[in-house]
Design an enzyme around this catalytic site. Sequence first.
Site, mmCIF file in Angstrom:
data_model
loop_
_atom_site.group_PDB
_atom_site.id
_atom_site.type_symbol
_atom_site.label_atom_id
_atom_site.label_comp_id
_atom_site.label_asym_id
_atom_site.label_seq_id
_atom_site.Cartn_x
_atom_site.Cartn_y
_atom_site.Cartn_z
ATOM 1 N N GLY A 11 0.795 -1.229 0.000
ATOM 2 C CA GLY A 11 0.000 0.000 0.000
ATOM 3 C C GLY A 11 0.823 1.272 0.000
ATOM 4 O O GLY A 11 0.357 2.323 0.458
ATOM 5 N N SER A 12 2.045 1.225 -0.520
ATOM 6 C CA SER A 12 2.837 2.474 -0.547
ATOM 7 C C SER A 12 2.225 3.479 -1.509
ATOM 8 O O SER A 12 2.253 4.687 -1.272
ATOM 9 C CB SER A 12 4.288 2.174 -0.918
ATOM 10 N N ASN A 13 1.625 3.000 -2.595
ATOM 11 C CA ASN A 13 0.923 3.929 -3.503
ATOM 12 C C ASN A 13 -0.347 4.470 -2.846
ATOM 13 O O ASN A 13 -0.683 5.637 -2.996
ATOM 14 C CB ASN A 13 0.588 3.232 -4.824
ATOM 15 N N ARG A 64 -14.406 -15.364 -11.212
ATOM 16 C CA ARG A 64 -13.951 -13.961 -11.280
ATOM 17 C C ARG A 64 -15.126 -12.995 -11.239
ATOM 18 O O ARG A 64 -15.091 -11.975 -10.573
ATOM 19 C CB ARG A 64 -13.131 -13.787 -12.568
ATOM 20 N N ARG A 90 -5.117 -8.364 -8.915
ATOM 21 C CA ARG A 90 -6.126 -9.183 -9.595
ATOM 22 C C ARG A 90 -6.467 -8.540 -10.932
ATOM 23 O O ARG A 90 -6.497 -7.314 -11.045
ATOM 24 C CB ARG A 90 -7.397 -9.257 -8.741
ATOM 25 N N LEU A 92 -9.265 -7.552 -13.374
ATOM 26 C CA LEU A 92 -10.711 -7.313 -13.273
ATOM 27 C C LEU A 92 -11.396 -7.760 -14.567
ATOM 28 O O LEU A 92 -10.829 -7.632 -15.657
ATOM 29 C CB LEU A 92 -10.961 -5.826 -13.016
ATOM 30 N N HIS A 108 1.182 1.233 -13.298
ATOM 31 C CA HIS A 108 1.931 0.062 -13.744
ATOM 32 C C HIS A 108 3.416 0.417 -13.746
ATOM 33 O O HIS A 108 3.786 1.480 -14.284
ATOM 34 C CB HIS A 108 1.468 -0.349 -15.159
ATOM 35 N N ALA A 172 9.165 6.994 -8.069
ATOM 36 C CA ALA A 172 8.521 7.798 -9.132
ATOM 37 C C ALA A 172 7.012 7.550 -9.143
ATOM 38 O O ALA A 172 6.214 8.471 -9.373
ATOM 39 C CB ALA A 172 9.129 7.434 -10.482
ATOM 40 N N GLU A 173 6.606 6.309 -8.812
ATOM 41 C CA GLU A 173 5.173 6.001 -8.743
ATOM 42 C C GLU A 173 4.489 6.902 -7.719
ATOM 43 O O GLU A 173 3.383 7.412 -7.951
ATOM 44 C CB GLU A 173 4.967 4.538 -8.346
#
Length: 203
Positions: A11-13, A64, A90, A92, A108, A172-173
């Site tokens: 969960g760093s983003n 799914r 996952r 989607l 990404h 950078a993200e």
Amino acid sequence: LKVGVLVSGNGSNLQALIDLCRRPGFPAEIVLVVSNKPGVKALDRAARAGIATAVVPHEEYPDRLAFDQAIDAALRTADVEFICLAGFMRVLSEMFVELWRDRIINIHPSLLPSFKGLHTHRQALEAGVRFHGCTVHIVRPRLDDGPILVQAVVPVLPGDDEQTLAARVLKAEHKIYPQALRLVAEGRVTIEGTRARIDDQFL
Ligand code: GRF
């Protein structure tokens, strides 16, 4: 703008998005964090920020579509209007992506369209590229496809391995994901077919 964030791990983003949205007057609010895995750090980060959380364990669903429907129900219950995938591992279903067409973004860890899929840093090292990076894009049914909103470039340095390169990209993200959400929340993104137009008169 009520935002839902889908996570699977550290969960760093998510943390970068939380830190942005807590700024006074910011036009987006994270109202729910949903993880497909229990007990991950992303859930702690949300709880510490006072954000509601939900766990939808994919292994508890027959397929799914059923899993996606459970995710969709959790998001709708929280009045979510826009979805951010942040380390969500996952794929989607097309049904879900079309239900939320142009209202899901993902980060990404490569310069799309290069290096789709997993192990992107290994792909970059094996390809011998001199520059690598990350991309925030609108999610479309095809994996790691969709209109690009923001990208960042990082150098591949001599002696880099997957870990050192991943760490450089991750930093950078954490810069471009909040930028991308800000552009969306400020209504400055227009999707035109396969491309996104950014109203950058204020950039
Ligand atoms: C990282 O590999 C990142 O590059 C990708 O998802 C993974 C986990 O990110 N976007 P996070 O720390 O859970 O946000």
